[in-house]
Design a protein around this motif. Structure first.
Motif, mmCIF file in Angstrom:
data_model
loop_
_atom_site.group_PDB
_atom_site.id
_atom_site.type_symbol
_atom_site.label_atom_id
_atom_site.label_comp_id
_atom_site.label_asym_id
_atom_site.label_seq_id
_atom_site.Cartn_x
_atom_site.Cartn_y
_atom_site.Cartn_z
ATOM 1 N N THR A 20 -2.271 49.013 -16.023
ATOM 2 C CA THR A 20 -2.412 50.404 -16.460
ATOM 3 C C THR A 20 -2.693 50.525 -17.954
ATOM 4 N N ALA A 21 -3.116 49.434 -18.595
ATOM 5 C CA ALA A 21 -3.517 49.485 -20.006
ATOM 6 C C ALA A 21 -4.877 48.820 -20.158
ATOM 7 N N PRO A 22 -5.904 49.382 -19.513
ATOM 8 C CA PRO A 22 -7.234 48.751 -19.554
ATOM 9 C C PRO A 22 -7.880 48.879 -20.923
ATOM 10 N N THR A 23 -8.797 47.976 -21.202
ATOM 11 C CA THR A 23 -9.591 48.068 -22.423
ATOM 12 C C THR A 23 -10.796 48.965 -22.157
ATOM 13 N N ALA A 24 -11.573 49.213 -23.173
ATOM 14 C CA ALA A 24 -12.726 50.114 -23.056
ATOM 15 C C ALA A 24 -13.664 49.640 -21.953
ATOM 16 N N GLY A 25 -14.069 50.565 -21.103
ATOM 17 C CA GLY A 25 -14.998 50.251 -20.023
ATOM 18 C C GLY A 25 -14.334 49.770 -18.753
ATOM 19 N N GLU A 26 -13.012 49.558 -18.778
ATOM 20 C CA GLU A 26 -12.287 49.112 -17.589
ATOM 21 C C GLU A 26 -11.578 50.288 -16.933
ATOM 22 N N ARG A 27 -11.238 50.104 -15.678
ATOM 23 C CA ARG A 27 -10.420 51.087 -14.977
ATOM 24 C C ARG A 27 -9.021 50.536 -14.757
ATOM 25 N N ALA A 28 -8.037 51.412 -14.792
ATOM 26 C CA ALA A 28 -6.685 51.024 -14.414
ATOM 27 C C ALA A 28 -6.641 50.799 -12.904
ATOM 28 N N TRP A 29 -5.682 49.989 -12.450
ATOM 29 C CA TRP A 29 -5.581 49.744 -11.013
ATOM 30 C C TRP A 29 -4.164 49.343 -10.637
ATOM 31 N N TYR A 30 -3.872 49.460 -9.378
ATOM 32 C CA TYR A 30 -2.679 48.818 -8.824
ATOM 33 C C TYR A 30 -2.948 48.443 -7.378
ATOM 34 N N VAL A 31 -2.155 47.492 -6.884
ATOM 35 C CA VAL A 31 -2.280 47.064 -5.497
ATOM 36 C C VAL A 31 -0.961 47.328 -4.789
ATOM 37 N N MET A 32 -1.077 47.819 -3.572
ATOM 38 C CA MET A 32 0.097 48.184 -2.791
ATOM 39 C C MET A 32 -0.075 47.730 -1.349
ATOM 40 N N GLU A 33 1.010 47.827 -0.601
ATOM 41 C CA GLU A 33 0.966 47.508 0.818
ATOM 42 C C GLU A 33 -0.023 48.420 1.537
ATOM 43 N N PHE A 34 -0.638 47.896 2.572
ATOM 44 C CA PHE A 34 -1.502 48.716 3.420
ATOM 45 C C PHE A 34 -0.611 49.561 4.332
ATOM 46 N N ALA A 35 -0.831 50.862 4.338
ATOM 47 C CA ALA A 35 -0.031 51.776 5.160
ATOM 48 C C ALA A 35 -0.741 52.032 6.476
ATOM 49 N N ALA A 36 -0.188 51.497 7.545
ATOM 50 C CA ALA A 36 -0.758 51.757 8.869
ATOM 51 C C ALA A 36 -0.424 53.176 9.298
ATOM 52 N N GLY A 37 -1.262 53.753 10.118
ATOM 53 C CA GLY A 37 -1.006 55.089 10.628
ATOM 54 C C GLY A 37 -2.197 55.990 10.446
#
Length: 342
Positions: free
Chosen positions: A102-119
């Motif tokens: 969540t602290a990207p440099t210029a030109g980057e996007r922030a991201w996170y990865v989480m569990e896949f939620a079925a349903g």
């Protein structure tokens, strides 16, 4: 919004190599790799979602499939990660976040990865006769599930999450800050109706009230169900506020469903929608941890109307309204506008 597969294959996100390298390092899994292709997922109007099937996890404890969420705003991404991780730590049914950037440099996007939620979402994309046929099935299950999701969330301890959010924002979080930001934006836009309504809200702001963790966007597309279980997604608009902050938003959306309906069926669906919204409040009042008085509820309903209209006015001002043609706010506008004229 909901997580569901797109109908056709698309290219990998540009950040994929960075994400996998980060996971290999963090979880000491040098053989971690994609098992097949990543898949673009539908979901919302802000973040970009990808399903990542994995292999080579070793002893990392990572699941066989993760969801990558790419965010255009790093501060909002950090806010979302903080709330989602915080409520998950207290046992609330939301996907566990395994890693974030969540602290990207210029030109980057922030991201996170989480569990896949079925349903599947509590409702699908309904229109016309399909919407009418679904009404009997939805009459109790949909509002009761949403009320239970809100009540369970409002029982959590807000203090550790509120403290973490204050560190991110640099100020105390809550409704006062929201109103101040809305007033500033209304002034920037020169929107007279919003300015008048927000001035009235400041003058009539409820006194000392209980603060809880609010989702801020609790609607049928953000709740996935699988059998008798459910999971809540998309914490970007979350807030520490009175429970009515959540209830007012959900009530507005249920009572004024953003569905593209033929003129002939609108009265039937709208009447049913008002019953769903009423049942939602009735069920919450039975299950929820705090009483909701009518004046406080109405105050927050107007605040949520301002939130929606500020977005719409901003899109008009920056010329992006046309590219947001599918956004629910546009379909709700006729029902929201009168709330600013009171």
């Amino acid at each position: 919004m909901s997580i569901a597969d797109e109908s056709h294959q698309v290219n990998h996100p540009a950040e994929l190599h960075q994400v996998l390298a980060h996971l290999r390092d963090q979880f000491h899994a040098p053989d971690l790799a994609l098992k097949g292709d990543s898949r673009r997922l539908t979901g919302g109007f802000w973040a970009e979602l990808w399903a990542l099937p994995l292999q080579g996890q070793g002893t990392s404890g990572l699941p066989e499939e993760l969801v990558l969420r790419l965010a255009p705003d790093a501060t909002l991404a950090e806010w979302e990660v903080t709330v989602q991780s915080g409520v998950a730590a207290q046992g609330y049914p939301t996907p566990r976040i395994h890693s974030s950037y969540t602290a990207p440099t210029a030109g980057e996007r922030a991201w996170y990865v989480m569990e896949f939620a079925a349903g599947a979402p509590l409702i699908g994309n309904l229109s016309g006769a399909r919407a009418i046929r679904s009404l009997p099935r939805l009459a109790t299950s949909l509002p009761d599930t949403l009320a239970r999701a809100a009540a369970d969330l409002h029982r959590l301890d807000p203090e550790p999450i509120a403290a973490a959010l204050a560190d991110i924002a640099g100020h105390t979080v809550g409704v006062d800050g929201l109103v101040d930001r809305y007033r500033k934006r209304a002034d920037e836009l020169g929107h007279v109706a919003l300015q008048r309504t927000l001035t009235r809200l400041v003058a009539t702001m409820p006194g000392v009230q209980p603060n809880v963790i609010c989702h801020g966007d609790l609607h049928p597309f953000n709740v996935l169900s699988l059998g008798n279980k459910w999971v809540v997604l998309d914490w970007t608009p979350s807030q520490v506020a009175h429970p009515a902050y959540d209830l007012a938003f959900t009530h507005l959306l249920l009572a004024n469903p953003p569905l593209a309906l033929p003129r002939a069926v609108r009265p039937i669906v709208n009447a049913a929608a008002r019953r769903l919204a009423k049942r939602f409040l009735t069920t919450y009042r039975t299950l929820g941890p705090y009483p909701i008085d009518p004046d406080t509820f109405e105050w927050f309903r107007t605040l949520q109307a301002c939130r929606i209209m500020i977005d719409l006015a901003g899109w008009e001002a920056d010329g992006t309204l046309a590219v947001r043609a599918r956004h629910p706010w546009l379909l709700m506008r006729p029902a929201i506008t009168p709330l600013l004229a009171r």
